[in-house]
Structures are given as C-alpha cells and as structure tokens.
Scaffold this active site. Structure first.
Site, mmCIF file in Angstrom:
data_model
loop_
_atom_site.group_PDB
_atom_site.id
_atom_site.type_symbol
_atom_site.label_atom_id
_atom_site.label_comp_id
_atom_site.label_asym_id
_atom_site.label_seq_id
_atom_site.Cartn_x
_atom_site.Cartn_y
_atom_site.Cartn_z
ATOM 1 N N HIS A 95 -1.182 17.947 -25.686
ATOM 2 C CA HIS A 95 -1.230 16.499 -25.452
ATOM 3 C C HIS A 95 -2.473 15.821 -26.012
ATOM 4 C CE1 HIS A 95 2.257 17.304 -23.038
ATOM 5 N NE2 HIS A 95 2.368 16.057 -22.649
ATOM 6 N N HIS B 64 -1.741 12.715 -28.246
ATOM 7 C CA HIS B 64 -2.178 11.340 -27.971
ATOM 8 C C HIS B 64 -2.904 10.747 -29.175
ATOM 9 C CE1 HIS B 64 -1.911 12.013 -23.352
ATOM 10 N NE2 HIS B 64 -0.768 11.608 -23.873
ATOM 11 N N LYS C 38 2.889 11.638 -11.021
ATOM 12 C CA LYS C 38 1.958 10.860 -11.859
ATOM 13 C C LYS C 38 2.662 9.557 -12.225
ATOM 14 C CE LYS C 38 -1.071 14.189 -14.126
ATOM 15 N NZ LYS C 38 -1.462 14.796 -15.405
ATOM 16 N N GLU D 266 -4.568 17.664 -10.151
ATOM 17 C CA GLU D 266 -5.236 18.168 -11.354
ATOM 18 C C GLU D 266 -6.719 18.423 -11.098
ATOM 19 O OE1 GLU D 266 -3.329 16.373 -14.848
ATOM 20 O OE2 GLU D 266 -5.229 16.614 -15.890
ATOM 21 N N ARG E 107 -2.795 22.360 -13.089
ATOM 22 C CA ARG E 107 -1.948 21.276 -13.608
ATOM 23 C C ARG E 107 -2.401 20.822 -14.994
ATOM 24 N NH1 ARG E 107 0.837 16.199 -10.414
ATOM 25 N NH2 ARG E 107 1.979 15.488 -12.248
ATOM 26 N N ASN F 208 -0.964 19.789 -19.932
ATOM 27 C CA ASN F 208 -1.390 18.935 -21.050
ATOM 28 C C ASN F 208 -1.435 19.702 -22.372
ATOM 29 O OD1 ASN F 208 -1.763 16.706 -19.352
ATOM 30 N ND2 ASN F 208 -3.810 17.400 -18.777
ATOM 31 N N ARG G 224 0.821 -1.236 0.000
ATOM 32 C CA ARG G 224 0.000 0.000 0.000
ATOM 33 C C ARG G 224 0.844 1.271 0.000
ATOM 34 N NH1 ARG G 224 -3.368 -2.631 3.952
ATOM 35 N NH2 ARG G 224 -4.999 -3.782 2.871
ATOM 36 N N LYS H 95 7.505 23.246 -13.276
ATOM 37 C CA LYS H 95 6.660 22.091 -12.979
ATOM 38 C C LYS H 95 6.388 22.004 -11.473
ATOM 39 C CE LYS H 95 5.102 17.640 -13.786
ATOM 40 N NZ LYS H 95 5.046 16.468 -14.590
ATOM 41 N N GLU I 206 9.068 19.279 -24.375
ATOM 42 C CA GLU I 206 8.432 19.518 -23.063
ATOM 43 C C GLU I 206 9.047 20.740 -22.371
ATOM 44 O OE1 GLU I 206 5.782 17.853 -22.175
ATOM 45 O OE2 GLU I 206 5.879 15.799 -22.931
ATOM 46 N N HIS J 156 6.877 10.310 -28.151
ATOM 47 C CA HIS J 156 5.918 11.116 -27.386
ATOM 48 C C HIS J 156 6.229 12.616 -27.486
ATOM 49 C CE1 HIS J 156 3.165 12.322 -24.227
ATOM 50 N NE2 HIS J 156 4.167 12.886 -23.578
HETATM 51 P P1 NAD Z 1 11.834 6.108 -22.334
HETATM 52 O O1 NAD Z 1 11.824 5.931 -20.881
HETATM 53 O O2 NAD Z 1 11.271 5.018 -23.180
HETATM 54 O O3 NAD Z 1 13.323 6.410 -22.810
HETATM 55 C C1 NAD Z 1 13.576 6.603 -24.187
HETATM 56 C C2 NAD Z 1 14.700 5.699 -24.695
HETATM 57 O O4 NAD Z 1 15.933 6.232 -24.248
HETATM 58 C C3 NAD Z 1 14.649 4.258 -24.181
HETATM 59 O O5 NAD Z 1 15.028 3.418 -25.244
HETATM 60 C C4 NAD Z 1 15.720 4.216 -23.096
HETATM 61 O O6 NAD Z 1 16.288 2.936 -22.973
HETATM 62 C C5 NAD Z 1 16.713 5.207 -23.613
HETATM 63 N N1 NAD Z 1 17.493 5.906 -22.594
HETATM 64 C C6 NAD Z 1 17.032 6.497 -21.472
HETATM 65 N N2 NAD Z 1 18.010 7.173 -20.866
HETATM 66 C C7 NAD Z 1 19.124 6.971 -21.594
HETATM 67 C C8 NAD Z 1 20.454 7.445 -21.480
HETATM 68 N N3 NAD Z 1 20.829 8.294 -20.539
HETATM 69 N N4 NAD Z 1 21.357 7.018 -22.396
HETATM 70 C C9 NAD Z 1 20.966 6.189 -23.411
HETATM 71 N N5 NAD Z 1 19.725 5.750 -23.591
HETATM 72 C C10 NAD Z 1 18.801 6.146 -22.689
HETATM 73 O O7 NAD Z 1 11.052 7.447 -22.792
HETATM 74 P P2 NAD Z 1 10.874 8.908 -22.173
HETATM 75 O O8 NAD Z 1 10.712 9.784 -23.343
HETATM 76 O O9 NAD Z 1 11.894 9.223 -21.152
HETATM 77 O O10 NAD Z 1 9.482 8.783 -21.410
HETATM 78 C C11 NAD Z 1 8.282 8.537 -22.094
HETATM 79 C C12 NAD Z 1 7.272 8.026 -21.100
HETATM 80 O O11 NAD Z 1 7.074 9.015 -20.096
HETATM 81 C C13 NAD Z 1 5.915 7.725 -21.692
HETATM 82 O O12 NAD Z 1 5.473 6.477 -21.225
HETATM 83 C C14 NAD Z 1 5.025 8.838 -21.150
HETATM 84 O O13 NAD Z 1 3.686 8.423 -20.992
HETATM 85 C C15 NAD Z 1 5.683 9.114 -19.837
HETATM 86 N N6 NAD Z 1 5.434 10.459 -19.304
HETATM 87 C C16 NAD Z 1 5.024 10.565 -18.019
HETATM 88 C C17 NAD Z 1 4.823 11.818 -17.446
HETATM 89 C C18 NAD Z 1 4.429 11.923 -16.011
HETATM 90 O O14 NAD Z 1 4.107 13.019 -15.573
HETATM 91 N N7 NAD Z 1 4.485 10.855 -15.249
HETATM 92 C C19 NAD Z 1 5.036 12.971 -18.209
HETATM 93 C C20 NAD Z 1 5.469 12.834 -19.526
HETATM 94 C C21 NAD Z 1 5.662 11.575 -20.071
HETATM 95 N N1 GLY Z 2 3.020 15.660 -17.545
HETATM 96 C C1 GLY Z 2 1.806 16.228 -17.093
HETATM 97 C C2 GLY Z 2 1.677 16.287 -15.632
HETATM 98 O O1 GLY Z 2 2.581 15.898 -14.920
HETATM 99 O O2 GLY Z 2 0.663 16.695 -15.137
#
Ligand code: NAD
Ligand code: GLY
Length: 368
Positions: free
Chosen positions: A249, A253, A143, A237, A242, A246, A121, A227, A185, A267
C-alpha cells in the site's frame, strides 16, 4: 451460509457470506431494524443494480427504505459527501440504537461508517458490500474515512459495523475491471502469511475472475477469515499485526497520488503493482529470492493486473515518487514503516528503510 465471527473485544459481530443475502436483507438484519423507516446510503450505480432487490426485501417485511444516493466514485468520500450524509441522517431522525445500511463498495462503506461514527457520537451501521474489494477487505475491521485536499483517508475513525452481509451474487453486476482490482486484495492474504493460499490463487485465480462461483466464494470466505483474525488481534493497528494488511500500500498510494487518484489506476490495481514492488525491493535487500518476487509478478500478469511500473509510463523519476511517500499517514517521526517480505507468506514490518534507497530502486523499476 458461511458465518465468520469478528471477535473484537466489547463489540463482536458476524460476517455472513452467501449467495442471495441481498434478497433477504430484512430477515438477515432481523430486530436490528427496529423501526419502519430504514436509512440506506448507496451510490447511483449500485442503486440501479441492487436498490430494487434491497427495497423489495425491506418492503415485504413492512419497512420503508429511505435512500441517500451519492454519485459513484472516490469524490463522494469527501467533506461535502460526509456533511450531506450527516445532515440527511439527522433529518431522518436517526437515533443511536438505529442501524444505518451501507450498500456499495469501499467508498460507500467508508463514508457511511464514518458518518455513523459521528452522528450522535456513534450510531450502528450494517455493511452490505457489493464489490469484491469491499467484501474481502474494507467492510470488515471498522476503518472508516474520507479524503481531504491533503490526501486519501486522512480523516476518519475506527467504528465497527454491527453486521456484514457479503453476497457473492452482488458481484455479477460488477465491471470485470473492478472484480480484478478487488482480487489483488485476495492475493494479499496469501502473500502476508499463507503461502498455501497464494498457491491456491495461482491455480484458481483465472477461474475466479471468469466468474466461477465456487472459487469466488472460497476466496471471499478465506479472505474474510484472514482479515477477521488479524483485526481481532490488533483492532487499532497498535501491535503491528494489522499493519501487515498494508502490504504493497505504501507504493500503491504513491502511484495513486502520481496518477491523481484517477481511473488510470484503480486502488486494487495500484495494490497489485505495489505488492510486486514490495517483493522486488525485498529481493533487492536480500530478504527473499528474486524468483519468488517474479512468481508474484507472474501471477498478476496471468490475471491481467498491473505488474510493471515502467508500463504505467509515468514520466517521472524515483525521487518524485518517494516525495509522495513523505505525506503518507504512516510516517512516524521521520521514518516510514514498510511491509516487506521474507518470502511468500513472510510479511513483516521494516522500520529502517531508507527512502533514498527506495528512490534508487524506483528509478530502476521505472526503466525496467
Ligand atoms: P467503489 O466503492 O468506488 O466501487 C467501485 C465502482 O463499482 C463504483 O463505480 C461503484 O458504483 C461500482 N459498483 C459497486 N458495486 C457494484 C455492483 N455490484 N455492480 C455494479 N457496479 C458496482 O470502490 P471499491 O474498490 O469498492 O472501494 C475503494 C475504496 O475503499 C477506496 O476509497 C479505499 O480507500 C477504500 N478502502 C477501505 C478499506 C478499509 O479498510 N476501510 C480497505 C480498502 C479500501
Ligand atoms: N485495509 C487495511 C486494514 O483494514 O487495516
């Protein structure tokens, strides 16, 4: 080192930004690592690039790193990826007071954060973001989520990390395309409410993307500060503040869904194009000057990010794209809120957008 407080009521934490933080993970985490064994979730690419550095820091401090290494890519943010990670954490004997480390991009951060939210939990976790996108956005704000057959990020929880260590040095091994995608971003924060920061992006974006240290670190700290301010104001949100994060977005999406969440459109790339579409739609509604919308498109063109829908050659029409929007998790009693712009830095939430009008607009953009 820049230290940015995230003042969430009842659960405040710090984001620290400095080159070399991954080399001193053990010292930075301090007494949060209260046992010899330290569980770390990562992906295979990040493990190759940075696993040795993190392990060396932990081992020098007398810890034994315990790794869960997932396949790189969005597919790991799944029920299977979650179940395997949760089972592994339980087998490792993780307790609620322990801290799980998440070393990687947004995929690893979102998955590990969600696993930490539900194991016993709620356990603690620490974000060690290694992509620009994760450093400026996903590692901050709590998130967490996985994807399901019905769509992206549809199952998750708000669960704040105990600490975020953003090391710009980690970005030196990141593929340039991933760095550019994360940059979208960064620009977003300027477009939401900081026109001076957008102008700074116009001047320094190309140098940042060429890997210059100073603009990169400035962009990371500015973005995290923005942020942190927004999530402290509206953690869940609920007030609308917050929701402005988006921006772009809803369009993004849709484009990701139409391209089957594949490498065809990352993305961040979808978000860049989504922000251009949000700006052009705002201009079409008479909310902002068309020249400002084209200024945004021009900046993404100058930094090698997607900025024309027609260039994607999707082979579909506007209503097809809008159909994806009907499954958006922000859909609320038949209406879909859109973040629109009353100019650069003038983001607001519009709740009266007619999807038929958006479909007609997208038809025009597909033929542009
Ligand atoms: P990711 O985590 O898939 O990383 C992208 C690629 O880069 C992967 O192949 C990874 O192995 C590689 N990589 C990462 N760091 C590296 C490094 N230092 N050196 C070499 N390779 C490296 O993608 P991302 O763009 O970081 O994240 C996308 C995800 O984040 C999506 O699932 C999206 O929904 C999520 N997201 C979440 C929030 C949130 O607020 N929680 C906000 C925006 C996006
Ligand atoms: N990436 C959008 C949020 O964190 O609210």
């Amino acid at each position: 080192m820049a230290v940015i407080p995230v003042d969430i009521a009842g659960r405040p934490y710090e984001v620290r930004v400095a080159r070399g933080l991954l080399h001193e993970v053990a010292a930075q985490c301090g007494i949060r690592l209260r046992k010899t064994r330290v569980p770390i979730v990562t992906d295979a690419r990040v493990h190759v690039a940075w696993g040795g550095t993190v392990a060396a820091s932990l081992e020098a401090a007398g810890h034994e790193p315990r790794w869960r290494i997932l396949p790189p890519g969005e597919a790991s943010k799944s029920w299977e990826g979650l179940a395997g990670t949760v089972d592994w954490l339980l087998a490792e004997g993780v307790e609620r007071g322990d801290h799980i480390l998440a070393l990687g991009g947004g995929v690893i951060g979102d998955l590990t954060g969600f696993a930490a939210a539900i194991v016993k939990r709620g356990c603690n976790f620490i974000q060690l973001p290694t992509t620009l996108l994760a450093q400026v956005d996903s590692s901050v704000g709590g998130k967490t989520a996985i994807n399901t057959g019905a769509g992206k990020n549809l199952v998750g929880a708000f669960h704040q990390p105990a600490l975020v260590l953003a090391d710009p040095l980690a970005l030196e091994t990141l593929p340039p395309r991933e760095l550019r995608a994360g940059y979208a971003e960064v620009v977003k924060y300027g477009l939401i409410d900081d026109p001076a920061f957008f102008a700074w992006c116009e001047r320094h974006g190309p140098a940042l993307l060429a890997g210059e240290t100073e603009p990169l670190e400035h962009a990371i700290t500015q973005s995290i500060a923005a942020k942190a301010r927004i999530v402290a104001e509206d953690e869940r949100e609920t007030t609308g503040a917050r929701a402005l994060l988006n921006l772009g977005h809803t369009f993004a999406h849709t484009l990701e869904a139409e391209t089957a969440f594949s490498d065809r459109l990352l993305h961040g790339e979808a978000v860049a194009l989504g922000m251009v579409l949000a700006a052009r739609y705002s201009a079409r509604c008479g909310l902002m000057a068309p020249t400002d919308a084209e200024r945004i498109a021009g900046h993404f063109a100058a930094t090698g990010l997607p900025h024309e829908l027609s260039a994607l050659e999707l082979g579909c029409d506007g209503p097809t794209l809008v159909e994806h929007m009907r499954h958006d998790k922000k859909m609320d009693a038949g209406t879909l809120p859109f973040v629109l712009l009353r100019g650069i830095g003038g983001a607001f939430l519009a709740r009266d957008v007619a999807l038929a009008d958006v479909a007609a607009f997208l038809d025009e953009e597909l033929k542009r």
